[in-house]
Write a protein that holds these residues in place. Structure first.
Motif, PDB file in Angstrom:
ATOM      1  N   LEU A   1      11.267   0.289   6.392  1.00  0.00           N
ATOM      2  CA  LEU A   1      11.722   0.958   5.170  1.00  0.00           C
ATOM      3  C   LEU A   1      10.664   1.936   4.665  1.00  0.00           C
ATOM      4  O   LEU A   1      10.975   3.071   4.270  1.00  0.00           O
ATOM      5  CB  LEU A   1      12.047  -0.079   4.092  1.00  0.00           C
ATOM      6  CG  LEU A   1      12.677   0.445   2.798  1.00  0.00           C
ATOM      7  CD1 LEU A   1      13.993   1.170   3.073  1.00  0.00           C
ATOM      8  CD2 LEU A   1      12.897  -0.696   1.808  1.00  0.00           C
ATOM      9  N   ALA A   2       9.402   1.506   4.718  1.00  0.00           N
ATOM     10  CA  ALA A   2       8.305   2.397   4.307  1.00  0.00           C
ATOM     11  C   ALA A   2       8.234   3.614   5.223  1.00  0.00           C
ATOM     12  O   ALA A   2       7.978   4.739   4.776  1.00  0.00           O
ATOM     13  CB  ALA A   2       6.980   1.629   4.326  1.00  0.00           C
ATOM     14  N   GLY A   3       8.470   3.398   6.524  1.00  0.00           N
ATOM     15  CA  GLY A   3       8.467   4.504   7.481  1.00  0.00           C
ATOM     16  C   GLY A   3       9.569   5.507   7.182  1.00  0.00           C
ATOM     17  O   GLY A   3       9.364   6.722   7.286  1.00  0.00           O
ATOM     18  N   ALA A   4      10.740   5.022   6.805  1.00  0.00           N
ATOM     19  CA  ALA A   4      11.848   5.912   6.440  1.00  0.00           C
ATOM     20  C   ALA A   4      11.486   6.745   5.213  1.00  0.00           C
ATOM     21  O   ALA A   4      11.739   7.957   5.164  1.00  0.00           O
ATOM     22  CB  ALA A   4      13.110   5.090   6.168  1.00  0.00           C
ATOM     23  N   GLY A   5      10.861   6.100   4.218  1.00  0.00           N
ATOM     24  CA  GLY A   5      10.436   6.828   3.025  1.00  0.00           C
ATOM     25  C   GLY A   5       9.413   7.896   3.359  1.00  0.00           C
ATOM     26  O   GLY A   5       9.441   9.004   2.807  1.00  0.00           O
TER      27      GLY A   5
ATOM     28  N   SER B   1      11.095  13.005  -2.295  1.00  0.00           N
ATOM     29  CA  SER B   1      10.100  12.027  -2.723  1.00  0.00           C
ATOM     30  C   SER B   1      10.225  10.712  -1.942  1.00  0.00           C
ATOM     31  O   SER B   1      11.307  10.336  -1.489  1.00  0.00           O
ATOM     32  CB  SER B   1      10.239  11.742  -4.227  1.00  0.00           C
ATOM     33  OG  SER B   1      11.356  10.912  -4.479  1.00  0.00           O
ATOM     34  N   TYR B   2       9.093  10.042  -1.814  1.00  0.00           N
ATOM     35  CA  TYR B   2       9.030   8.769  -1.093  1.00  0.00           C
ATOM     36  C   TYR B   2      10.013   7.758  -1.674  1.00  0.00           C
ATOM     37  O   TYR B   2      10.761   7.092  -0.943  1.00  0.00           O
ATOM     38  CB  TYR B   2       7.597   8.235  -1.163  1.00  0.00           C
ATOM     39  CG  TYR B   2       7.360   6.915  -0.468  1.00  0.00           C
ATOM     40  CD1 TYR B   2       7.325   6.832   0.917  1.00  0.00           C
ATOM     41  CD2 TYR B   2       7.146   5.753  -1.210  1.00  0.00           C
ATOM     42  CE1 TYR B   2       7.084   5.615   1.551  1.00  0.00           C
ATOM     43  CE2 TYR B   2       6.905   4.536  -0.586  1.00  0.00           C
ATOM     44  CZ  TYR B   2       6.877   4.471   0.788  1.00  0.00           C
ATOM     45  OH  TYR B   2       6.642   3.261   1.415  1.00  0.00           O
ATOM     46  N   GLN B   3      10.045   7.640  -3.012  1.00  0.00           N
ATOM     47  CA  GLN B   3      10.920   6.668  -3.667  1.00  0.00           C
ATOM     48  C   GLN B   3      12.390   7.004  -3.436  1.00  0.00           C
ATOM     49  O   GLN B   3      13.217   6.111  -3.189  1.00  0.00           O
ATOM     50  CB  GLN B   3      10.618   6.620  -5.177  1.00  0.00           C
ATOM     51  CG  GLN B   3       9.196   6.223  -5.528  1.00  0.00           C
ATOM     52  CD  GLN B   3       8.823   4.843  -5.000  1.00  0.00           C
ATOM     53  OE1 GLN B   3       9.659   3.953  -4.896  1.00  0.00           O
ATOM     54  NE2 GLN B   3       7.555   4.660  -4.651  1.00  0.00           N
ATOM     55  N   ALA B   4      12.724   8.285  -3.517  1.00  0.00           N
ATOM     56  CA  ALA B   4      14.111   8.696  -3.274  1.00  0.00           C
ATOM     57  C   ALA B   4      14.512   8.385  -1.831  1.00  0.00           C
ATOM     58  O   ALA B   4      15.650   7.962  -1.565  1.00  0.00           O
ATOM     59  CB  ALA B   4      14.284  10.186  -3.556  1.00  0.00           C
ATOM     60  N   GLY B   5      13.581   8.580  -0.903  1.00  0.00           N
ATOM     61  CA  GLY B   5      13.841   8.264   0.500  1.00  0.00           C
ATOM     62  C   GLY B   5      14.104   6.785   0.706  1.00  0.00           C
ATOM     63  O   GLY B   5      15.013   6.395   1.453  1.00  0.00           O
ATOM     64  N   LEU B   6      13.298   5.938   0.043  1.00  0.00           N
ATOM     65  CA  LEU B   6      13.499   4.490   0.131  1.00  0.00           C
ATOM     66  C   LEU B   6      14.880   4.098  -0.395  1.00  0.00           C
ATOM     67  O   LEU B   6      15.620   3.339   0.250  1.00  0.00           O
ATOM     68  CB  LEU B   6      12.428   3.749  -0.672  1.00  0.00           C
ATOM     69  CG  LEU B   6      10.980   3.813  -0.192  1.00  0.00           C
ATOM     70  CD1 LEU B   6      10.082   3.026  -1.135  1.00  0.00           C
ATOM     71  CD2 LEU B   6      10.849   3.268   1.225  1.00  0.00           C
ATOM     72  N   LEU B   7      15.224   4.612  -1.562  1.00  0.00           N
ATOM     73  CA  LEU B   7      16.491   4.238  -2.204  1.00  0.00           C
ATOM     74  C   LEU B   7      17.695   4.737  -1.407  1.00  0.00           C
ATOM     75  O   LEU B   7      18.699   4.029  -1.268  1.00  0.00           O
ATOM     76  CB  LEU B   7      16.537   4.789  -3.637  1.00  0.00           C
ATOM     77  CG  LEU B   7      15.515   4.162  -4.599  1.00  0.00           C
ATOM     78  CD1 LEU B   7      15.507   4.915  -5.929  1.00  0.00           C
ATOM     79  CD2 LEU B   7      15.821   2.675  -4.829  1.00  0.00           C
TER      80      LEU B   7
ATOM     81  N   ALA C   1      15.741  -5.622  -1.659  1.00  0.00           N
ATOM     82  CA  ALA C   1      14.899  -5.565  -2.862  1.00  0.00           C
ATOM     83  C   ALA C   1      13.469  -6.028  -2.561  1.00  0.00           C
ATOM     84  O   ALA C   1      12.498  -5.389  -2.976  1.00  0.00           O
ATOM     85  CB  ALA C   1      15.509  -6.433  -3.970  1.00  0.00           C
ATOM     86  N   VAL C   2      13.343  -7.134  -1.813  1.00  0.00           N
ATOM     87  CA  VAL C   2      12.018  -7.641  -1.438  1.00  0.00           C
ATOM     88  C   VAL C   2      11.271  -6.602  -0.606  1.00  0.00           C
ATOM     89  O   VAL C   2      10.088  -6.325  -0.828  1.00  0.00           O
ATOM     90  CB  VAL C   2      12.143  -8.970  -0.654  1.00  0.00           C
ATOM     91  CG1 VAL C   2      10.787  -9.365  -0.049  1.00  0.00           C
ATOM     92  CG2 VAL C   2      12.646 -10.077  -1.563  1.00  0.00           C
TER      93      VAL C   2
END
Length: 348
Positions: A103-107, A117-123, A306-307
């Motif tokens: 998930l971090a890699g996708a962001g 943005s990283y957060q938008a990518g995660l979501l 979420a975790v």
């Protein structure tokens, strides 16, 4: 016949898509496990391919025989009630950690390459994952049926370009300072880590497929496909050694030399490979947790996401450097146990 062939190819594509993750796409896994060992890399890739064919088939056949609901059922069948449950606890932690890394890699892809943005990518990745996983195994099969052919086409493109470049045969003569023991331990470490994670999706997949020939052929095609992509990456990276080791994304350096549009496709492939591994791991986790908690699957999917979202705030690089070495050692122990375990189940 055509239906059986379609199932076989779906198994093969899902197997390849689950194994071929972000580390493979970037070239770092190939570089660290194979290419840095010089001309030994080709032989050790052949060994890894054999292990993928054999043990992938073994896992799915046993899962089919015992109608396993999750990878815990497989581990109990292999190692007994007590040790099987203990191993499954380790796998649960590993899967959560790797899912957070994916998930971090996708962001990171959204931020570094698409100026989002990283957060938008995660979501965005989480939302897409949640919607797809509502359809269960069918979604995983469908996604891999699209992504894996694209990966194979890109791999063929890279290997053709490499063989048209002077010095293409360097992978047969490349020397190394590493010992032969380190070189031959590497395919076992590589296979151990990837197969211990892949069981999250291969076990329920094997349980769904009751035809043994379909499982065996799917494992053969999938294992050979993985080996082909490993070899293609190894040949291409060997041509650019030792300078290619300076790149964080070695295959990115090669793709850059193939043109702007090829590089765009390559970035998409990295994201797609991260995504296929991500949804496979989440699916395996939710099946495992559902056996214990008896919660609705959608609720568990949301909870796992979420975790992983909160864990991914640590960052892709940090998570990768801390978690992967630990997981590798645990996974090697699992691989040695599954190789040494003789079972009537599965027939392998």
């Amino acid at each position: 016949m055509w239906r059986s062939l379609g199932k076989t190819l779906q198994i093969a594509a899902t197997y390849m898509g689950t194994i071929v993750g972000a580390g493979f796409a970037t070239g770092q896994e190939i570089l660290q496990f194979f290419t840095r060992f010089g001309y030994w890399g080709t032989a050790t890739i052949a060994l890894a391919t054999i292990l993928f064919i054999w043990l992938g088939a073994k896992m799915m056949l046993i899962a089919s025989d015992i109608s396993a609901k999750s990878y815990e059922d497989l581990n109990k069948a292999l190692f007994g009630e007590k040790y099987g449950r203990l191993i499954s606890y380790f796998m649960l932690v590993i899967l959560l950690g790797v899912t957070a890394v994916m998930l971090a890699g996708a962001g990171a892809i959204f931020y570094e390459h698409w100026n989002i943005s990283y957060q938008a990518g995660l979501l965005a990745t989480m939302a897409f994952s949640f919607l797809l996983l509502r359809k269960g195994m069918k979604a995983i099969l469908a996604v891999n049926s699209v992504v894996v052919p694209v990966m194979l086409v890109f791999t063929v493109f890279v290997i053709i370009d490499t063989f048209n470049t002077p010095g293409a045969g360097r992978f047969t003569t490349l020397t190394t300072d590493y010992s032969v023991w380190a070189a031959w331990a590497s395919p076992f470490l590589y296979t151990a880590f990837n197969l211990s994670l892949a069981q999250a999706v291969l076990v329920p997949l094997g349980a769904e497929i009751k035809d043994r020939k379909t499982i065996i052929w799917g494992s053969w095609i999938g294992g050979i496909g993985i080996g082909f992509m490993l070899l293609a990456g190894h040949i291409a990276l060997s041509l650019h050694m030792p300078g290619i080791q300076q790149f964080a994304i070695p295959m990115g350096g090669i793709a850059r030399g193939l043109g702007y549009y090829v590089q765009l496709i390559y970035i998409f492939i990295i994201f797609a490979e991260i995504f296929t591994t991500l949804i496979a791991d989440i699916y395996g986790l939710t099946l495992q947790l559902q056996e214990r908690l008896k919660w609705p699957r959608e609720m568990l999917t949301f909870a796992v996401l979420a975790v992983c979202y909160f864990t991914s705030q640590i960052g892709f690089g940090t998570l990768l450097s801390i978690l992967y070495p630990i997981f590798g050692l645990i996974s090697l122990g699992w691989l040695l146990l599954i190789i040494s375990k003789r079972m009537k189940l599965g027939g392998l």
